[in-house]
Design a protein around this motif. Sequence first.
Motif, mmCIF file in Angstrom:
data_model
loop_
_atom_site.group_PDB
_atom_site.id
_atom_site.type_symbol
_atom_site.label_atom_id
_atom_site.label_comp_id
_atom_site.label_asym_id
_atom_site.label_seq_id
_atom_site.Cartn_x
_atom_site.Cartn_y
_atom_site.Cartn_z
ATOM 1 N N TYR A 167 -6.071 -9.015 3.972
ATOM 2 C CA TYR A 167 -7.094 -8.231 3.300
ATOM 3 C C TYR A 167 -6.931 -6.779 3.715
ATOM 4 O O TYR A 167 -6.707 -6.484 4.895
ATOM 5 N N ASP B 151 -2.898 1.454 -6.653
ATOM 6 C CA ASP B 151 -3.391 0.112 -6.919
ATOM 7 C C ASP B 151 -4.005 -0.546 -5.699
ATOM 8 O O ASP B 151 -4.447 -1.686 -5.757
ATOM 9 N N THR B 152 -3.977 0.115 -4.557
ATOM 10 C CA THR B 152 -4.492 -0.517 -3.344
ATOM 11 C C THR B 152 -5.697 0.227 -2.789
ATOM 12 O O THR B 152 -6.058 0.049 -1.635
ATOM 13 N N PRO C 297 -13.337 -8.642 -2.849
ATOM 14 C CA PRO C 297 -12.230 -7.714 -3.131
ATOM 15 C C PRO C 297 -12.259 -7.255 -4.586
ATOM 16 O O PRO C 297 -12.790 -7.944 -5.462
ATOM 17 N N ARG C 298 -11.690 -6.082 -4.848
ATOM 18 C CA ARG C 298 -11.563 -5.593 -6.212
ATOM 19 C C ARG C 298 -10.356 -6.223 -6.911
ATOM 20 O O ARG C 298 -10.325 -6.321 -8.130
ATOM 21 N N ARG C 299 -9.358 -6.609 -6.112
ATOM 22 C CA ARG C 299 -8.126 -7.141 -6.686
ATOM 23 C C ARG C 299 -7.597 -8.245 -5.791
ATOM 24 O O ARG C 299 -7.699 -8.163 -4.564
ATOM 25 N N SER D 92 -10.465 -2.350 -2.135
ATOM 26 C CA SER D 92 -10.149 -3.541 -1.337
ATOM 27 C C SER D 92 -9.236 -4.477 -2.110
ATOM 28 O O SER D 92 -9.409 -4.693 -3.309
ATOM 29 N N THR D 93 -8.255 -5.005 -1.397
ATOM 30 C CA THR D 93 -7.268 -5.895 -1.999
ATOM 31 C C THR D 93 -7.104 -7.130 -1.118
ATOM 32 O O THR D 93 -7.056 -7.035 0.108
ATOM 33 N N THR E 225 0.825 -1.193 0.000
ATOM 34 C CA THR E 225 0.000 0.000 0.000
ATOM 35 C C THR E 225 0.867 1.254 0.000
ATOM 36 O O THR E 225 0.594 2.221 -0.711
ATOM 37 N N ILE F 169 -4.032 -10.451 -5.191
ATOM 38 C CA ILE F 169 -2.626 -10.699 -5.487
ATOM 39 C C ILE F 169 -2.287 -12.085 -4.957
ATOM 40 O O ILE F 169 -2.523 -12.376 -3.788
#
Length: 392
Positions: free
Chosen positions: A226, A208-209, A326-328, A212-213, A202, A330
């Motif tokens: 999360y 990009d964060t 979450p939107r993304r 929600s990731t 973050t 990793i």
Amino acid sequence: MLLTIDETRYDDAHQRDCARVAALLSDGESHSRPHVGEALQMTSTTTSRVVADLMERGLVIGEAGEKSGRGRPAVQFALNPLRLGATVIHISSRSLLGVLVDLSGRVIQRLGADVPTNANNETMAAAMRGLVTALVGQCPPGMAHMGTSVSVAGVVNVRDRTWLITSRWPHIRNLDLAAALATVTPVVVVCRHLDAEIAARTIKDAADTRDSTLLLHWGWGIGLAYSIDGEPFMPAGDPFGEIGHWRFNMLEQRPCGCGNHGCLETAAALWALLPQLRETWPELSEDEEIVAGQLTGLDLVARPEITTALHLVARSLANVCRLLFPRRVIVTGPFIGNLGIWDAFEDAFQAEGVMGGLGLPVLVADRSSEDYAIVGAVRPLLNLGLETFIRS
């Protein structure tokens, strides 16, 4: 920026101003006194008094800048990162990594210690104390040691600073990390490795964060972190994200190091798969960094144990997405560097769907980074240490 300022934590106006100046200077650049005053909307008198105080205590250093026109050149001020330091203990496979970090977050010393698989609480505590003691002895002249941050893998109660269980050392149970290190460090901060990593990501790439990731690590163990709008989600410091210990009926005959049977890790974690893979490739390492490179070029997808593992992990991840949306996402760990595994994993995840017409989150493969974990672990300690220093 590593250093932040929460003005509500200071009752004294001068201390608040000192913290604000230190946070401003933590960008690594030099600033003139007028620029500091303008940026923080402080009077010249207040700015001079604060800068003089911080210089006297060695937290700020100054030198004459380049001369421009007549008169003396303006003095440029900068944070002295070597005035305060902190130690971090990080779990690296079945070893401990200890680092000494200065106030800018730069690692200035690094030491390692191997810990045997059969280590118990006493053995682990002694190894950690040894690392911290050795690192504190490496502090440069004038550096004050602020404390130690311990970033652990496995199940941890952050609030109570207790390491509950870990698949890496199955004999460790309910290790009180604060008590274990109390004799060698003034402050002990405890965090989960994955929470530290997602926090550092973050800091590095805030764009990009947003929203929600989800960070899923598929390696020696399996767990997730999360974040919401860049802040790691940690429910009151209690354990969170241990999907590696979700249980499946099809695995009910397989014992897990947590004491249960049928956990996801018993079929998909590196510790469970490695003995089978070594029957074909005996040179495979336990170290996640090393084995990641070894797995890259191997034909693994056709192996039934790998197919089972990736489908179980993909279904578990999809179930988490139905809970947290979450939107993304990793995904890190040694397996995802193998293109065949990653392609099959993406296909399995896409086939799971989420719910109705809702779209799936963006799926990103990325190597886990020790640097992320160290930065994320040390950040709260640096801020706490700076606050304590300014109050003193």
